[in-house]
Design a protein around this motif. Structure first.
Motif, mmCIF file in Angstrom:
data_model
loop_
_atom_site.group_PDB
_atom_site.id
_atom_site.type_symbol
_atom_site.label_atom_id
_atom_site.label_comp_id
_atom_site.label_asym_id
_atom_site.label_seq_id
_atom_site.Cartn_x
_atom_site.Cartn_y
_atom_site.Cartn_z
ATOM 1 N N ARG A 1 1.480 2.028 -3.631
ATOM 2 C CA ARG A 1 0.243 2.371 -4.354
ATOM 3 C C ARG A 1 -0.235 3.774 -4.011
ATOM 4 O O ARG A 1 -0.647 4.547 -4.878
ATOM 5 C CB ARG A 1 -0.866 1.351 -4.046
ATOM 6 C CG ARG A 1 -0.773 0.056 -4.809
ATOM 7 C CD ARG A 1 -2.080 -0.715 -4.711
ATOM 8 N NE ARG A 1 -2.379 -1.101 -3.341
ATOM 9 C CZ ARG A 1 -2.114 -2.301 -2.817
ATOM 10 N NH1 ARG A 1 -1.530 -3.222 -3.561
ATOM 11 N NH2 ARG A 1 -2.429 -2.578 -1.570
ATOM 12 N N GLU B 1 0.791 -1.232 0.000
ATOM 13 C CA GLU B 1 0.000 0.000 0.000
ATOM 14 C C GLU B 1 0.824 1.283 0.000
ATOM 15 O O GLU B 1 0.422 2.270 -0.653
ATOM 16 C CB GLU B 1 -0.975 -0.009 1.183
ATOM 17 C CG GLU B 1 -2.042 1.066 1.117
ATOM 18 C CD GLU B 1 -3.074 0.872 0.003
ATOM 19 O OE1 GLU B 1 -4.077 1.593 -0.010
ATOM 20 O OE2 GLU B 1 -2.863 -0.020 -0.861
ATOM 21 N N SER C 1 -3.255 3.491 4.047
ATOM 22 C CA SER C 1 -4.242 3.406 2.969
ATOM 23 C C SER C 1 -5.056 4.699 2.981
ATOM 24 O O SER C 1 -4.797 5.605 3.781
ATOM 25 C CB SER C 1 -5.157 2.199 3.217
ATOM 26 O OG SER C 1 -6.160 2.528 4.166
ATOM 27 N N GLU D 1 -8.759 -0.180 0.023
ATOM 28 C CA GLU D 1 -8.298 -1.393 -0.646
ATOM 29 C C GLU D 1 -8.960 -2.587 0.043
ATOM 30 O O GLU D 1 -8.744 -2.823 1.234
ATOM 31 C CB GLU D 1 -6.772 -1.494 -0.559
ATOM 32 C CG GLU D 1 -6.176 -2.838 -0.943
ATOM 33 C CD GLU D 1 -6.593 -3.289 -2.334
ATOM 34 O OE1 GLU D 1 -7.082 -4.430 -2.445
ATOM 35 O OE2 GLU D 1 -6.437 -2.506 -3.286
#
Length: 454
Positions: A36, A33, A174, A163
């Motif tokens: 991302r 994460e 996140s 997610e």
């Protein structure tokens, strides 16, 4: 290949047999994460700038557990006065927050992975009735949730998807942690860079900070040192870490007991120090501790990604609410009777269903100090219902070594929840009653006092 190398490799390969061979593989999205989320930093900054340009300079986060604790710690660590986190159902606290903010200049963030969290939906409906403008609202939730549907219906300013392969307590890096931070001007790129660098270090065989911390937790547990005494930080890192540890490991009669701020002096205790040279290092620490708890869970031979006992208190709360009556919260047992049951290796826990405030912080600290001196045990504490989404799993599913002291007050003047047959006062009292009964059903040692008695 060493046993250490094998374990590290298997975690990164998403091998569920590292733990119990159940569904662990589908909950490992947190490993990637930080990378991302760094790809989304530009969009997040633009969104935040747009909100400020429209005069929304205050952010109120409505969330519980994994949706609130990381943002809360981030706000404290970065000394943000613009972020307010509401994770209590006490009417006095809700009114106090409303008095502190300018509703017209506030961006409300409704955050719930499932999209159906009772407290968050109740808070959202209450403040929606006060504002009624979708331009002042965003949602953070998993794709397809009830909350996403509500956000579309009310034309929210934005919806940020979580997610689905990340559980709440592993969601600090996140959207659940990063979006609120970005909205109040935190340098989220630096935060995520720290997290990404730590993720790379946690792939190594030698010098792997996450493995080393987790191995210490696990080996200590096997030697009877199950209390994790977490060093204090300015941003109250332990507030987030205690959910990660308690909810991940406290099940099937086993568990590590997180104890922020407690002394490590004692044969049943370990000492854990967050490594924070600067605020941005928080990203790396979030990841290090997530990896560490995943490693520690291999020692306990449990699934660190489920929470089999959390629903119990929710079910009891709903049973109480369904009666339509105001719950009776009469004192049961006494502090003396509870203390008399203390055994070596126990811990005590103050569960305070009162309004969070500086004054009540001091009251809880005083009660905790008295329990500490009288029992010699580690003492933890938390506000209800916040702790139900944090350490509640450990209390009911972990080892039967807890002495639980529930602290309640009158609940304040009732405050209506739009569309519900009960208000916030009856809700928090039902939550207190429900958790108390759930603990009793599991044979836990528990007592209740009223605040004025303490």
């Amino acid at each position: 290949m060493t046993e250490r190398t094998d374990l590290i490799d298997r975690i990164w390969e998403r091998d569920p047999t590292v733990w119990t061979g159940a569904d662990e593989a589908k909950w490992l999205g947190w490993l990637d994460e930080p990378r991302r989320m760094r790809e989304r930093v530009g969009d997040l900054r633009a969104f935040a700038d747009g909100a400020v340009a429209d005069g929304l300079d205050t952010v109120v986060l409505l969330g519980m557990g994994g949706s609130s604790l990381a943002p809360d710690v981030l706000g404290r660590t970065f000394s943000s006065s613009a972020l307010h986190v509401l994770d209590t159902t006490h009417p006095d606290a809700i009114r106090a927050l409303e008095d502190r903010i300018d509703l017209a200049r506030t961006l409300f963030v409704s955050a719930s992975k499932s999209g159906s969290t009772l407290e968050t939906r109740s808070h959202s409906d209450y403040f929606w009735k006060k504002t009624g403008k979708g331009s002042q609202w965003i949602a953070i939730t998993d794709p397809g949730s009830q909350l996403e549907g509500l956000a579309k219906e009310r034309d929210f300013r934005g919806v940020f998807h979580g997610e689905p392969t990340i559980g709440g307590r592993y969601s600090a890096l996140s959207p659940f942690g990063i979006v609120p931070a970005a909205l109040v001007g935190v340098d989220v790129d630096a935060l995520l860079e720290s997290g990404e660098q730590m993720a790379d270090r946690c792939r190594r065989d030698d010098g792997n900070p996450g493995y080393e911390l987790g191995s210490a937790f696990g080996s200590g547990w096997s030697e009877g040192r199950d209390k994790i005494c977490i060093a204090d930080t300015e941003g109250d890192f332990g507030l987030w870490a205690e959910q990660l540890i308690a909810e991940s490991t406290g099940k099937h009669g086993k568990g590590l007991i997180p104890a922020p701020g407690e002394s490590p002096d004692g044969s049943d205790r370990q000492w854990a120090v967050p490594d924070l040279a600067g605020p941005a290092d928080l990203g790396g620490e979030f990841f290090r501790w997530e990896f560490a708890v995943a490693v520690a869970a291999t020692w306990l031979e449990i699934n660190p990604f489920d929470q089999p006992d959390v629903q119990a208190a929710k079910d009891k709360t709903n049973e109480v609410l369904a009666t339509g009556d105001d719950p009776s919260l009469e004192p049961e047992s006494s502090v003396d009777e509870l203390v008399a049951q203390a055994r070596p290796g126990d811990y005590a826990c103050v569960q305070a269903f009162i309004a969070p405030s500086d004054a009540n912080d001091r009251r809880i600290a005083q009660i905790a100090g008295e329990l500490r001196s009288r029992t010699g045990c580690v003492v933890t504490h938390g506000y209800g219902p916040r702790y139900l989404h944090s350490t509640g799993q450990l209390h009911k599913g972990g080892p039967n070594t807890g002495l639980f002291l529930q602290v309640v007050d009158g609940g304040g003047e009732e405050l209506a929840i739009p569309g519900k047959p009960f208000g916030f006062r009856r809700l928090i009292r039902a939550q207190a009653a429900g958790d108390y009964e759930s603990l009793k059903e599991r044979g836990r040692r528990v007592a209740r006092i009223h605040l004025e008695e303490s």
